[in-house]
Write an enzyme that holds these catalytic residues in place. Structure first.
Site, PDB file in Angstrom:
ATOM      1  N   HIS A 150     136.427 -35.972  17.224  1.00  0.00           N
ATOM      2  CA  HIS A 150     136.459 -36.286  15.861  1.00  0.00           C
ATOM      3  C   HIS A 150     136.260 -35.223  14.540  1.00  0.00           C
ATOM      4  O   HIS A 150     137.303 -35.166  13.888  1.00  0.00           O
ATOM      5  CB  HIS A 150     135.449 -37.425  15.447  1.00  0.00           C
ATOM      6  CG  HIS A 150     135.021 -37.968  14.038  1.00  0.00           C
ATOM      7  ND1 HIS A 150     135.556 -39.035  13.584  1.00  0.00           N
ATOM      8  CD2 HIS A 150     134.624 -36.983  13.208  1.00  0.00           C
ATOM      9  CE1 HIS A 150     135.410 -39.071  12.233  1.00  0.00           C
ATOM     10  NE2 HIS A 150     134.742 -38.019  12.020  1.00  0.00           N
ATOM     11  N   GLU A 151     135.432 -34.188  14.994  1.00  0.00           N
ATOM     12  CA  GLU A 151     135.156 -33.377  13.949  1.00  0.00           C
ATOM     13  C   GLU A 151     136.389 -32.379  14.139  1.00  0.00           C
ATOM     14  O   GLU A 151     136.870 -31.779  13.030  1.00  0.00           O
ATOM     15  CB  GLU A 151     133.715 -32.388  14.357  1.00  0.00           C
ATOM     16  CG  GLU A 151     132.554 -33.286  14.276  1.00  0.00           C
ATOM     17  CD  GLU A 151     132.368 -34.013  12.776  1.00  0.00           C
ATOM     18  OE1 GLU A 151     133.003 -33.470  11.989  1.00  0.00           O
ATOM     19  OE2 GLU A 151     131.732 -35.124  12.847  1.00  0.00           O
ATOM     20  N   HIS A 182     138.940 -33.148  11.825  1.00  0.00           N
ATOM     21  CA  HIS A 182     138.551 -32.812  10.264  1.00  0.00           C
ATOM     22  C   HIS A 182     139.034 -31.183  10.362  1.00  0.00           C
ATOM     23  O   HIS A 182     139.554 -30.942   9.327  1.00  0.00           O
ATOM     24  CB  HIS A 182     137.314 -32.947  10.225  1.00  0.00           C
ATOM     25  CG  HIS A 182     136.698 -34.219   9.806  1.00  0.00           C
ATOM     26  ND1 HIS A 182     137.507 -35.376   9.064  1.00  0.00           N
ATOM     27  CD2 HIS A 182     135.527 -34.848  10.283  1.00  0.00           C
ATOM     28  CE1 HIS A 182     136.677 -36.376   9.137  1.00  0.00           C
ATOM     29  NE2 HIS A 182     135.724 -36.184   9.797  1.00  0.00           N
ATOM     30  N   HIS A 188     138.721 -39.583   7.148  1.00  0.00           N
ATOM     31  CA  HIS A 188     138.311 -40.491   7.997  1.00  0.00           C
ATOM     32  C   HIS A 188     139.463 -41.639   8.043  1.00  0.00           C
ATOM     33  O   HIS A 188     140.187 -41.821   7.058  1.00  0.00           O
ATOM     34  CB  HIS A 188     136.924 -41.011   7.435  1.00  0.00           C
ATOM     35  CG  HIS A 188     135.820 -40.120   7.882  1.00  0.00           C
ATOM     36  ND1 HIS A 188     134.744 -39.783   7.137  1.00  0.00           N
ATOM     37  CD2 HIS A 188     135.619 -39.433   8.985  1.00  0.00           C
ATOM     38  CE1 HIS A 188     133.750 -39.319   7.855  1.00  0.00           C
ATOM     39  NE2 HIS A 188     134.444 -38.886   8.762  1.00  0.00           N
TER      40      HIS A 188
END
Lengths: 446, 86
Positions: free
Chosen positions: A135-136, A139, A145
């Site tokens: 997930h990170e 980014h 998101h």
């Protein structure tokens, strides 16, 4: 407009943080959690696999670096760490990462050191580091998101996502990352590696690849070679996924070969073998050729935009057998089958009349495995487990050859094992090439 | 006329909505509170984003979500906040 489901299909909705202009991105785990049940090696391995999830969907390559600066730097921090996003102890905020468009903090990835980071643990126990890391890193690559319940970019931690070796992005995430970076074209489609970097669960620890057992490596005293190159005055011998290195004084730096992809950062780990390697005299870049592709390295890091098709040089799509840069005429010679090409590096084009029947014809068995130009301009040809020396100005064979590569170059003494005979059913030598490099066949638009 | 947000029962919710980009920061100069309408609207946006029923109130599902571990980055980035009508 208001954020929400109505905007879900809008183009670029989740590309909030711009994108990296480079495609070869370095990473490093700078700090580790103080009290963690995961070892440092496991954390590094999980980082590797979490980045790999993205590089399998988009034409990105990630390589770990040892120095202080890395494009993506991972840190385990606690409470207020002066970036405007203080952590709050166990639970709550578990991690954050900054977008590529952030001028000061692009590539910074922070995990809350106070979380109980886990791997292969039941879903209701601890926080799965791999799931959060994927997930990170989304980014870090520019994705915001997502409201989609199936997306890895959903902001809420929803438990482990399964085996890091098998995990693949959902279609939405794949589309979103490809909007930023395009799809994997002319890049290797790396499959899960045959030998996992991940250690087994803590009760059954297994070593990191640097500690693989001796029998997994090719034997320098009985192997033929795929490629030989002189780089910065040192000589490199390539076999399968490995290489041996000789210093200026022609001493082996290690009896055991090193993993090419670990040293030449940006070379795919799935690359089974290299066909030819040479140092370009015009700018001292190092060029690797494998099948239809070539890579250009500055020192041991790959340059942006590679791999590229060998047809850039005017070479046949199938690649080359051998290449060497000859200081005598400052040309680069490529060999394939019984043909040779002469490439003018300064002009950036193939000489007129190329290809021609190889000047080695009749003197040497063809195709040769590789050619090497030594420090004094002398030229060597390698084939099987033997090599020949050629006169530097005429490329005529010198007397007294062929000689043994193993004995003269690779520090092998005593009785050398005979070359493997033609296979008769059973495989006599292990295949050091690893899985084949799969390449999507396409026309490159640029 | 907008009704001020009842601070006692919604402080946690307002802080969360502000932190993750659903509500703009309260004006630090005037100390103006968020209006309850703005909070209700922000809760709806948050519920829609999370895929839970859009009730507009901090019900159990909403509070459970607010207390879930999560990424610290906002869901609604600053430049994407809905424009406020005067």
């Amino acid at each position: 407009g208001r954020p929400g489901p109505k905007r879900r299909k809008s183009r670029g909705r989740r590309s909030a943080g711009l994108a990296w202009t480079k495609r070869n991105i370095s990473w490093k785990v700078k700090t580790y959690p103080r009290e963690a049940r995961l070892s440092r090696e496991t954390i590094r391995a999980l980082t590797h696999y979490a980045l790999k999830v993205w590089s399998e969907a988009a034409p990105l390559t990630f390589h770990e670096v040892g120095g202080p600066s890395a494009d993506v730097s991972v840190e385990f921090l606690r409470l207020d760490h002066q970036d405007g996003y203080p952590f709050d102890g166990p639970g709550g905020m578990v991690a954050h990462a900054f977008f590529p468009g952030d001028p000061q903090r692009a590539g910074h990835v922070h995990f809350d050191s106070d979380e109980d980071w886990t791997f292969r643990s039941p879903g209701d126990y601890g926080t799965d580091l791999f799931a959060v890391a994927v997930h990170e890193f989304g980014h870090s690559l520019g994705l915001a998101h997502s409201p989609s319940k199936r997306s890895i970019m959903r902001p809420y931690y929803q438990g482990p996502v399964g085996d890091p070796l098998q995990y693949q992005l959902q279609a939405d995430d794949r589309v979103d990352i490809q909007r930023l970076y395009g799809s994997r074209v002319l890049h290797s489609t790396e499959k899960p590696e045959a030998s996992s970097l991940l250690p087994d669960p803590p009760s059954l620890p297994r070593d990191f690849p640097a500690l693989r057992s001796e029998k997994e490596f090719p034997d320098r005293c009985s192997s033929s070679l795929d490629a030989v190159a002189q780089i910065r005055g040192e000589t490199f011998f390539f076999k399968g996924q490995y290489f041996w290195r000789l210093t200026h004084g022609r001493h082996l730096t290690s009896l055991r070969p090193a993993l090419s992809a670990a040293f030449w950062r940006g070379l795919p780990r799935s690359l089974g073998k290299v066909d030819a390697v040479y140092e370009r005299h015009t700018d001292h870049r190092i060029l690797f050729f494998s099948g239809p592709l070539y890579w250009v390295f500055k020192d041991n890091g790959v340059e942006e935009g590679y791999p590229r098709p060998v047809t850039d040089f005017g070479l046949p799509q199938g690649g080359v057998d051998a290449a060497f840069s000859w200081p005598h005429d400052r040309k680069t010679y490529f060999f394939k089958g019984g043909l040779q090409w002469s490439y003018d590096e300064a002009a950036g084009r193939m000489d007129e009349g190329s290809p021609t029947p190889t000047a080695l014809g009749g003197q040497l068995p063809t195709p040769v495995d590789d050619m090497l130009s030594g420090s004094d301009g002398e030229v060597y040809a390698f084939k099987g487990r033997q090599y020949w020396k050629l006169e530097w100005h005429s490329l005529k064979l010198e007397p007294g050859y062929p000689r043994s590569i193993a004995r003269d170059w690779l520090d092998c003494t005593g009785e050398l094992s005979p070359p493997p005979s033609a296979p008769t059913g059973a495989k006599l030598q292990p295949d050091w090439r690893g899985p084949p490099l799969e390449v999507e066949r396409c026309v490159c638009p640029s | 006329r907008p009704v001020p947000t009842p601070a006692d029962e919604s402080g946690e919710v307002v802080a969360w909505l502000t932190q993750y980009g659903y509500l703009p920061l309260a004006d630090p100069v005037t100390g103006q509170l968020q209006t309850w309408e703005a909070v209700t609207s922000a809760i709806r946006v948050m519920q829609r984003f999370a895929g839970i029923p859009e009730t507009g109130i901090p019900d159990d599902a909403t509070l459970a979500l607010i207390r879930m571990p999560r990424c610290s980055l906002p869901d609604v980035l600053p430049e994407k906040l809905p424009e406020r009508k005067n």
